[in-house]
Scaffold this motif. Structure first.
Motif, short mmCIF file in Angstrom:
data_model
loop_
_atom_site.label_atom_id
_atom_site.label_comp_id
_atom_site.label_asym_id
_atom_site.label_seq_id
_atom_site.Cartn_x
_atom_site.Cartn_y
_atom_site.Cartn_z
N ALA A 74 0.83 -1.21 0.00
CA ALA A 74 0.00 0.00 0.00
C ALA A 74 0.86 1.26 0.00
CB ALA A 74 -0.92 -0.01 1.22
N LEU A 75 1.91 1.25 0.81
CA LEU A 75 2.82 2.40 0.88
C LEU A 75 3.51 2.61 -0.48
CD1 LEU A 75 4.62 4.55 2.21
CD2 LEU A 75 6.09 2.72 3.04
N ALA A 76 3.98 1.53 -1.08
CA ALA A 76 4.65 1.64 -2.39
C ALA A 76 3.69 2.26 -3.41
CB ALA A 76 5.13 0.27 -2.85
N ILE A 206 8.24 -3.00 -7.17
CA ILE A 206 9.04 -4.08 -6.55
C ILE A 206 10.13 -3.46 -5.67
CG2 ILE A 206 10.68 -5.95 -7.02
CD1 ILE A 206 9.00 -6.48 -9.61
N ARG A 207 10.84 -2.48 -6.21
CA ARG A 207 11.94 -1.86 -5.46
C ARG A 207 11.42 -1.11 -4.23
NH1 ARG A 207 15.92 -4.89 -6.78
NH2 ARG A 207 17.11 -4.37 -8.65
N ARG A 208 10.31 -0.40 -4.37
CA ARG A 208 9.78 0.36 -3.23
C ARG A 208 9.25 -0.58 -2.15
NH1 ARG A 208 9.57 2.43 0.55
NH2 ARG A 208 8.82 4.47 1.23
N PHE B 24 16.90 7.65 -6.79
CA PHE B 24 16.51 7.85 -5.39
C PHE B 24 16.24 6.50 -4.72
CE2 PHE B 24 12.54 8.26 -2.84
CZ PHE B 24 13.02 8.99 -1.77
N LEU B 25 15.50 5.62 -5.40
CA LEU B 25 15.19 4.30 -4.85
C LEU B 25 16.47 3.47 -4.69
CD1 LEU B 25 11.98 2.85 -6.58
CD2 LEU B 25 12.31 3.41 -4.19
N TRP B 26 17.30 3.50 -5.70
CA TRP B 26 18.55 2.72 -5.70
C TRP B 26 19.44 3.15 -4.54
CZ3 TRP B 26 23.76 4.13 -7.19
CH2 TRP B 26 24.60 3.03 -7.36
N ARG B 27 19.55 4.47 -4.32
CA ARG B 27 20.40 4.97 -3.24
C ARG B 27 19.82 4.61 -1.87
NH1 ARG B 27 23.38 10.54 -4.41
NH2 ARG B 27 23.63 10.29 -2.19
#
Lengths: 239, 32
Positions: A74-76, A206-208, B24-27
């Motif tokens: 949800a946050l992502a 996915i990353r978040r 930003f995400l990567w860092r």
């Protein structure tokens, strides 16, 4: 590794779609080159809807299963949705000025409800900072995320329900995709941009999500450390 | 190309923004 490949594929797809939109597909007969902004504007708006829909589903998942992974999803969705909503508004303003003669008009229902959508989800992100307790935070955020999602259909159907400057959907329904009120070159480029942005959205989600999980683990470790320190001060942990 | 400043502003902010968010995400992931 697979996520990294997805990232590279998404970046390549965005580059190809942008080159097509800017240099290959012809300009619109009436609006000229300004119409090229439509490709990134519509793709951003679609992903704003999708992101906030995911936030609402994540909230329902948390309330139903009490699994914090739903809250991380949800946050992502909310963070990425805020970004795409801002992009949709910015792209819309840059398209509106040469075509409508104004950047913005508060009387237009689509514009106003979209601005409200942005404000609601910035509020959602700020609201999450009010408490450090992960479960309380997830519950409160889920309720806000579900209520805020009511604005998504209002934004989408605002152009059908009320009159304003904003046009009605060109390919808003399946029959219009097959028989659109726009040349196929335009529709094909728009679909390519939608696909490229959706791949990018998947990569970001996915990353978040991974970041949210790592942050939650660190929060949990810090909490345990504080508890242990407090217990040591009070004469040791109970056996 | 007509209306060039508006097209550059729209694409520059949106595509540049996607790139910045990726960095930003990567860092942030690396700092965890």
């Amino acid at each position: 590794m697979k996520t990294r490949v997805l990232g590279f594929v998404a970046a390549f797809a965005v580059a190809a779609a942008v080159i097509t939109a800017l240099f290959i597909v012809p300009a619109d007969l009436n609006q000229g080159d300004a119409q090229r902004i439509m490709y990134v504007h519509v793709a951003s708006a679609w992903l704003a809807y999708l992101s906030f829909g995911v936030t609402a589903i994540g909230g329902i998942g948390w309330l139903w299963r009490r699994d914090l992974r739903f809250d991380h999803v949800a946050l992502a969705g909310a963070e990425i949705g805020v970004m795409f909503t801002a992009f949709a508004i910015w792209g819309g303003m840059m398209w509106a000025r040469p075509v409508w003669g104004v950047f913005w008009q508060w009387e237009d229902p689509r514009l106003t409800t979209t601005a409200l959508l942005l404000a609601l989800y910035i509020g959602y992100l700020l609201f999450r900072r009010l408490t450090d307790d992960p479960e309380r935070r997830a519950t409160r955020a889920a309720i806000v995320g579900i209520i805020a999602a009511i604005d998504i259909p209002i934004v989408h159907f605002s152009v059908e329900w009320w009159r304003g400057l904003h046009q009605t959907p060109t390919i808003g329904s399946p029959d219009r995709v097959l028989n659109p009120a726009a040349p196929m070159a335009f529709v094909g480029t728009l679909l390519a941009m939608l696909a490229a942005f959706t791949l990018t959205w998947m990569y970001f989600m996915i990353r978040r999500y991974q970041l949210a999980r790592m942050q939650a683990e660190r929060e949990q470790a810090a909490r345990l450390e504080r508890l242990e320190a407090a217990a040591t001060r009070a004469g040791g942990l109970p056996q | 190309m007509t209306d060039l400043p508006f097209i550059v502003a729209a694409y520059g902010v949106i595509i540049g923004g996607l790139g910045l968010y990726a960095v930003f995400l990567w860092r942030r992931l690396r700092s965890q």
